[in-house]
Design a protein around this motif. Structure first.
Motif, short mmCIF file in Angstrom:
data_model
loop_
_atom_site.label_atom_id
_atom_site.label_comp_id
_atom_site.label_asym_id
_atom_site.label_seq_id
_atom_site.Cartn_x
_atom_site.Cartn_y
_atom_site.Cartn_z
N ALA A 1 4.04 -4.02 -5.61
CA ALA A 1 3.49 -2.67 -5.76
C ALA A 1 4.07 -1.96 -6.97
O ALA A 1 3.34 -1.33 -7.75
CB ALA A 1 3.75 -1.85 -4.49
N LEU A 2 5.38 -2.06 -7.13
CA LEU A 2 6.03 -1.41 -8.28
C LEU A 2 5.58 -2.04 -9.59
O LEU A 2 5.35 -1.33 -10.58
CB LEU A 2 7.55 -1.49 -8.12
N TRP A 3 5.44 -3.35 -9.60
CA TRP A 3 4.95 -4.02 -10.81
C TRP A 3 3.51 -3.61 -11.10
O TRP A 3 3.13 -3.44 -12.26
CB TRP A 3 5.05 -5.52 -10.68
N ALA A 4 2.70 -3.46 -10.06
CA ALA A 4 1.31 -3.06 -10.26
C ALA A 4 1.22 -1.66 -10.86
O ALA A 4 0.45 -1.41 -11.79
CB ALA A 4 0.54 -3.11 -8.94
N VAL A 5 2.04 -0.74 -10.34
CA VAL A 5 2.06 0.62 -10.89
C VAL A 5 2.53 0.61 -12.34
O VAL A 5 1.95 1.27 -13.20
CB VAL A 5 2.94 1.56 -10.03
N THR B 1 -1.16 11.69 -4.43
CA THR B 1 0.07 12.17 -3.79
C THR B 1 -0.18 12.53 -2.34
O THR B 1 0.61 12.19 -1.46
CB THR B 1 0.62 13.38 -4.57
N LYS B 2 -1.29 13.22 -2.06
CA LYS B 2 -1.60 13.61 -0.68
C LYS B 2 -1.87 12.40 0.21
O LYS B 2 -1.44 12.36 1.36
CB LYS B 2 -2.79 14.57 -0.65
N ILE B 3 -2.55 11.40 -0.32
CA ILE B 3 -2.80 10.18 0.45
C ILE B 3 -1.49 9.48 0.78
O ILE B 3 -1.26 9.06 1.92
CB ILE B 3 -3.76 9.23 -0.31
N ALA B 4 -0.61 9.36 -0.21
CA ALA B 4 0.69 8.72 0.03
C ALA B 4 1.49 9.50 1.07
O ALA B 4 2.14 8.90 1.94
CB ALA B 4 1.48 8.64 -1.29
N PHE C 1 16.75 5.07 -9.83
CA PHE C 1 17.84 4.81 -8.89
C PHE C 1 17.88 5.91 -7.83
O PHE C 1 17.96 7.08 -8.13
CB PHE C 1 19.19 4.71 -9.60
N GLY C 2 17.81 5.50 -6.56
CA GLY C 2 17.81 6.46 -5.46
C GLY C 2 16.49 7.19 -5.32
O GLY C 2 16.39 8.19 -4.60
N ASP C 3 15.45 6.68 -5.99
CA ASP C 3 14.12 7.29 -5.94
C ASP C 3 13.51 7.14 -4.55
O ASP C 3 13.92 6.29 -3.76
CB ASP C 3 13.24 6.62 -7.00
N LEU C 4 12.50 7.92 -4.29
CA LEU C 4 11.82 7.91 -3.01
C LEU C 4 11.35 6.51 -2.62
O LEU C 4 11.52 6.08 -1.48
CB LEU C 4 10.63 8.88 -3.05
N THR C 5 10.78 5.77 -3.56
CA THR C 5 10.26 4.45 -3.21
C THR C 5 11.39 3.46 -2.91
O THR C 5 11.20 2.55 -2.11
CB THR C 5 9.35 3.88 -4.31
N GLN C 6 12.54 3.65 -3.51
CA GLN C 6 13.67 2.78 -3.18
C GLN C 6 14.16 3.07 -1.76
O GLN C 6 14.42 2.15 -0.99
CB GLN C 6 14.81 2.98 -4.19
N ILE C 7 14.23 4.33 -1.40
CA ILE C 7 14.62 4.72 -0.05
C ILE C 7 13.57 4.24 0.95
O ILE C 7 13.88 3.73 2.02
CB ILE C 7 14.83 6.25 0.03
N MET C 8 12.30 4.39 0.58
CA MET C 8 11.22 3.95 1.44
C MET C 8 11.27 2.44 1.67
O MET C 8 11.04 1.95 2.78
CB MET C 8 9.88 4.32 0.81
N THR C 9 11.58 1.68 0.63
CA THR C 9 11.68 0.23 0.76
C THR C 9 12.80 -0.15 1.72
O THR C 9 12.63 -1.04 2.56
CB THR C 9 11.89 -0.42 -0.62
N GLY D 1 0.80 -1.22 0.00
CA GLY D 1 0.00 0.00 0.00
C GLY D 1 0.83 1.27 0.00
O GLY D 1 0.58 2.19 -0.78
N VAL D 2 1.83 1.31 0.85
CA VAL D 2 2.68 2.50 0.95
C VAL D 2 3.46 2.74 -0.34
O VAL D 2 3.48 3.84 -0.88
CB VAL D 2 3.64 2.39 2.17
N VAL D 3 4.11 1.69 -0.84
CA VAL D 3 4.93 1.84 -2.06
C VAL D 3 4.04 2.12 -3.27
O VAL D 3 4.37 2.96 -4.10
CB VAL D 3 5.81 0.58 -2.27
N PHE D 4 2.89 1.46 -3.36
CA PHE D 4 1.98 1.69 -4.48
C PHE D 4 1.54 3.15 -4.53
O PHE D 4 1.60 3.79 -5.57
CB PHE D 4 0.77 0.76 -4.35
#
Length: 193
Positions: free
Chosen positions: A147-151, A172-175, A119-127, A12-15
């Motif tokens: 999640a990344l595959w779903a997006v 964006t606001k929900i995330a 590379f170094g994206d927010l979702t990579q750091i979040m993971t 959910g968070v990464v998606f």
């Protein structure tokens, strides 16, 4: 053993964090020009590499004292939430097209695009943060990569339709709110210890 609770939270968070990102637009652009399965194969492989690197970094963080890691993760989640809220809307970026429609050319273009752009994206750091937070690399890795595959799949197959129905700003606001809640929880755990 896989924890479906952790997997669902990470998914959910990464998606939500990845949905308003440039990946969906890049996938959409490639998907409109080339066979969707070829594009997805390259994009999926690149995301698997990114998640593996993030899980490795997060696993190293688990070697530090628990309170320090919780404080660090909380601060990084706050930074991530702020980055999402301050992010400017991105227009469609031009993607250099492969010369032919072969599997290797198309999937290679998708792989390289995501490998470089994310590379170094927010979702990579979040993971990496989530891997450190939950100390369950398999559940976190599986949740993040799904999640990344779903997006990517949404972007490749129908991102434009989704973006017409659900405002990108709302996603964006929900995330950002989810990340802020995780930050507060992590910081509370660091202090309450």
């Amino acid at each position: 053993m896989i924890s479906f609770t952790i997997l669902a939270i990470v998914f959910g968070v990464v998606f939500l964090a990845e949905l308003p990102d440039k990946t969906a637009l890049a996938g959409l652009m490639l998907g409109t020009r080339y066979r969707a399965s070829y594009v997805f194969a390259g994009v999926a492989a690149a995301f698997a590499v990114h998640v593996a690197l993030a899980i490795a970094a997060g696993s190293v963080l688990t070697l530090l004292p628990h309170r320090l890691v919780q404080a660090f993760v909380g601060v990084l989640f706050l930074i991530g939430a702020a980055m999402l809220l301050m992010k400017k809307d991105e227009g469609e970026e031009s993607v250099k097209a492969p010369e032919d429609q072969s599997f290797w050319k198309v999937s290679g273009a998708g792989f390289m695009l995501i490998l470089v752009a994310e590379f170094g994206d927010l979702t990579q750091i979040m993971t990496a943060n989530l891997a450190a937070r939950y100390d369950d690399p398999v559940s976190v890795g599986l949740g993040a990569v799904l999640a990344l595959w779903a997006v990517a799949g949404l972007g490749i197959l129908g991102g434009r339709t989704l973006m017409k129905r659900v405002p990108l700003r709302l996603i964006t606001k929900i995330a950002a709110c989810v990340m802020a809640a995780l930050a507060v929880f992590s910081l509370w755990e660091a202090v309450a210890g």
